[in-house]
Design an enzyme around this catalytic site. Sequence first.
Site, mmCIF file in Angstrom:
data_model
loop_
_atom_site.group_PDB
_atom_site.id
_atom_site.type_symbol
_atom_site.label_atom_id
_atom_site.label_comp_id
_atom_site.label_asym_id
_atom_site.label_seq_id
_atom_site.Cartn_x
_atom_site.Cartn_y
_atom_site.Cartn_z
ATOM 1 N N HIS A 72 -13.759 4.980 4.847
ATOM 2 C CA HIS A 72 -12.350 5.386 4.770
ATOM 3 C C HIS A 72 -11.783 4.925 3.430
ATOM 4 C CE1 HIS A 72 -11.237 6.122 9.260
ATOM 5 N NE2 HIS A 72 -12.375 6.691 8.923
ATOM 6 N N TYR A 200 -1.170 3.303 11.022
ATOM 7 C CA TYR A 200 -0.427 2.144 11.535
ATOM 8 C C TYR A 200 1.036 2.571 11.608
ATOM 9 C CZ TYR A 200 -4.467 -0.877 10.460
ATOM 10 O OH TYR A 200 -5.710 -1.465 10.411
ATOM 11 N N PRO A 292 -4.657 -8.679 15.345
ATOM 12 C CA PRO A 292 -5.582 -7.609 14.939
ATOM 13 C C PRO A 292 -5.055 -6.645 13.875
ATOM 14 C CG PRO A 292 -4.681 -7.181 17.125
ATOM 15 C CD PRO A 292 -4.213 -8.540 16.737
ATOM 16 N N LYS A 296 -8.863 -8.153 10.516
ATOM 17 C CA LYS A 296 -9.482 -9.213 9.720
ATOM 18 C C LYS A 296 -10.357 -10.174 10.534
ATOM 19 C CE LYS A 296 -8.334 -8.013 5.731
ATOM 20 N NZ LYS A 296 -9.351 -6.993 5.562
ATOM 21 N N TYR A 384 -6.701 -5.412 2.285
ATOM 22 C CA TYR A 384 -7.280 -4.628 3.379
ATOM 23 C C TYR A 384 -8.787 -4.447 3.207
ATOM 24 C CZ TYR A 384 -7.292 -1.484 7.364
ATOM 25 O OH TYR A 384 -7.532 -0.931 8.597
HETATM 26 C C1 PHB Z 1 -9.805 -0.702 16.032
HETATM 27 O O1 PHB Z 1 -10.352 0.350 15.674
HETATM 28 O O2 PHB Z 1 -10.034 -1.177 17.151
HETATM 29 C C2 PHB Z 1 -8.866 -1.362 15.089
HETATM 30 C C3 PHB Z 1 -8.713 -0.849 13.811
HETATM 31 C C4 PHB Z 1 -7.839 -1.453 12.928
HETATM 32 C C5 PHB Z 1 -7.120 -2.556 13.325
HETATM 33 C C6 PHB Z 1 -7.294 -3.092 14.601
HETATM 34 C C7 PHB Z 1 -8.170 -2.494 15.483
HETATM 35 O O3 PHB Z 1 -6.249 -3.129 12.461
#
Ligand code: PHB
Length: 389
Positions: A72, A200, A292, A296, A384
Amino acid sequence: MKTQVAIIGGGPSGLLLSQLLHKSGIDSVVLERQTKDYVLGRIRAGVLEQGLVGLMEAAGCADRLHAEGYAHDGTLISYGDEMFRIDFKAHTGTPVIVYGQTEVTRDLYDARDAAGGIIHHEVSDVRIEGARTNSPVIHYQMEGAEQALRCDFIAGCDGFHGVSRKTIPEDVRREYEKVYPFGWLGILSETPPVNHELIYANSPRGFALCSMRNANLSRYYIQCRLDDRPEDWSDAAFWEELQRRLPAEIAAALVTGPSIEKSIAPLRSFVTEPMQWGRLFLCGDAAHIVPPTGAKGLNTAASDVHYLWQALTQFYQTGSDTGLDAYSSKALARVWKAERFSWWFSTMMHRFPDQTAFDLKMQIADLDFLRSNTAAQRAMAENYVGLPY
Ligand code: PHB
Ligand code: APR
């Protein structure tokens, strides 16, 4: 029984360390409280930094990740109906790899099995003795009998609820913690992801995240109350709430379907210092937890494993304990930066119960600034994709 490095905990940290040590010619034994199926049943985030990808390559476990993982080059951030993109590739030259933590763990198990690695499952009552001597011993119960494992070093990879951290005396250990007043309700569904990159979302109804595992397996989350239970949320209620938190064009494109997993995770920031006590070294969730947002957790565990692997290799190759002595401070320097990023990203994206009108304006100003400022986007992208080891 005797080994060079006794590893408590067979999650991703313990397995990765064990496999990397094996590649350096160092023996280890992994002691895991659960069964292999249980460990592989846990669903966690699925975004890998290049640093972790490099470690999986060094461990000889990256073939499937390269074949099946998705690179990505950026991520989307929305607030209300506004949406913008952070371009990781343009700012850092690097993508992240979307590949489930469960798959990482499975690949590590396969590699340990292929190499004849020793992993004892369903051990209980693990106790550490002599961590401050040159020959520590781990006592535990297995198959109804008392066992003793002698070693040169102990890696405490036993997660937040393990015994390793608690072995460090309270007058030596300092713990830092922030508990967030909400959780994430997550579902897995066999539907195509709504977008080819993650989204997000900050919305007046709370945070939401659109993620994925593959072309027909989506992972979605919504911020929920701490006293919510997964069974309180029907699939229909989940999809409806998710749609209300996404920009209209994304909500309209969402493909819904039955959930195949549904769970709630609390959010916590936690760090313990130091990460070493004598010959006991803490790695991963045993030493720190991040919320989450930004994925990280596994990646920060991976940088600990990297530092410890390097330090142990140096010790066995040269007899020098310089790397081991520096382990805690080196690991913590990177841990705190991951903590800061996860805390900042979480704070900017969630609704907090005690948030004032001023706090809400600060969130919007933070998002507007990020949207319009190249330096801020670059800082976000660097964090990130992962700060250097
Ligand atoms: C996930 O795909 O479970 C996931 C992806 C990004 C995040 C947290 C969880 O920041
Ligand atoms: N004895 C033996 N094993 C134990 C004990 C114990 N007393 N206590 C816990 N364990 C095992 C757990 O069963 C688990 O399998 O230790 C393992 C720790 O694994 P994780 O909790 O997954 O922690 P870690 O390997 O550090 O992984 C890093 O990244 O995305 C994050 O939190 C997420 O698990 C993830 C982490």
